[in-house]
Design an enzyme around this catalytic site. Structure first.
Site, PDB file in Angstrom:
ATOM      1  CB  CYS A   1     -10.320   8.006  51.342  1.00 29.74           C
ATOM      2  SG  CYS A   1     -11.184   9.555  51.651  1.00 29.74           S
TER       3      CYS A   1
ATOM      4  CB  CYS B   1     -11.772  10.256  48.768  1.00 28.34           C
ATOM      5  SG  CYS B   1     -10.539  10.950  49.876  1.00 28.34           S
TER       6      CYS B   1
END
Length: 327
Positions: A85, A82
């Site tokens: 993230c 991700c």
């Protein structure tokens, strides 16, 4: 950029008067029991490094539910693949240290802890929740500006204090010095200063400065992977900055044939962690359009591939779908 659920409205829903009183009583009982056992009591000093913890399903009850009777626990649902993230998690870790014991940060890798992801109803990552006196509260999903994250954390801390008597933990700043060895010095690379400047600009919300810093690296080293990824992320964040998500999504729904409306909505989809939705929206736009519009949708899709990363399986699947549409 307005991430979803950037508010403490969930607290009102979860903490009706009776429920709040019961949770407060349980929290006080748990703190008293911990004090009698001589461990984990509120007021016991912990090291700064202990403010950020990795949590799995086996340790969730001990590390999150039980600790939430002493201090609010913020949960960061993340994954290695991700890319948003990788911007949000370091910011949360820095704020955790800055708040100095007012809350704990529990990091949960969704790939390794699917059950926890399902129990919290996580639809996309990054997703941030909190647990206060055993009660789960949704905070926000997707990337978010630091100022809004601070506001949410302040509200969370206030709720913990006023409703459940959670005043935080005592942090011993010298504890880490005794336990952790000094980090080895790593030689700085030729572009480390510029890349660090870009990260600082991102943290400060200076998206234009971050874009320029990454471009400065790429002007000398066009193949620099970190700079290419950082530039794609910074440009995406700059594009969505100041947008009204509800208005953008309504516009896209009302005008499905308007390619620019779909492109803008796809940017918001990705920032919100809805990677497949973003890719699918643009592939549909390519399928339905022709000429310059079709090319604009295709180019934006390729740019979003850069943000997510070429190795991500969702990128691989979307490339295959795009090829079917084009050829």
């Amino acid at each position: 950029m307005q991430p979803r659920n950037m508010s403490m409205s969930g607290v009102v829903d979860l903490a009706a008067v009776k429920a709040a009183q019961e949770a407060k009583a349980k929290a006080e009982q748990a703190r008293a029991e911990a004090a009698r056992q001589g461990g984990g009591a509120a007021g016991a000093a912990i090291s700064p490094a202990s403010l950020v913890i990795d949590v799995d399903e086996a340790g969730f009850e001990r590390e999150v539910l039980q600790r939430s009777t002493e201090v609010p626990v913020v949960i960061d649902f993340w994954a290695e693949w991700c890319e948003p993230c990788k911007q949000l998690s370091p910011l949360l870790e820095r704020l955790t240290q800055e708040y100095n014991g007012r809350f704990l940060l529990a990091k949960i890798d969704v790939d390794a802890n699917q059950m926890l992801m399902q129990q919290f109803g996580v639809q996309g990552i990054p997703a941030v929740f909190a647990v206060v006196a055993g009660q789960a509260l949704p905070l926000f999903q997707g990337a978010a500006p630091e100022a809004q994250i601070r506001q949410t954390l302040d509200q969370l801390i206030q709720v913990g204090e006023e409703r459940f008597g959670l005043t935080g933990l005592v942090v011993d700043a010298g504890a880490d010095d005794e336990q952790a060895p000094a980090p080895a010095e790593v030689p700085a690379g030729p572009y480390d200063a510029l890349l660090e400047a870009a990260v600082r600009a991102l943290d400060a919300g200076d998206l234009a400065g971050a874009v320029q810093a990454y471009k400065n690296v790429l002007s000398d080293d066009p193949a620099n992977t970190e700079a290419k990824l950082g530039l794609a992320q910074a440009e995406l964040l700059r594009r969505v900055q100041g947008l009204d998500p509800q208005a953008v999504r309504k516009d896209a729904a009302d005008r499905p044939a308007d390619v620019q409306a779909q492109i803008t909505a796809a940017d918001l989809d990705l920032v919100g962690g809805h990677v497949e939705d973003a890719f699918g929206r643009l592939i549909d736009a390519v399928r339905r359009s022709v000429g310059d519009d079709r090319d604009a949708a295709r180019v934006r899709l390729l740019e979003l591939f850069e943000v997510v990363g070429a190795d991500d399986p969702r990128v691989t699947a979307a490339r295959t779908a795009l090829a079917r549409v084009l050829f």
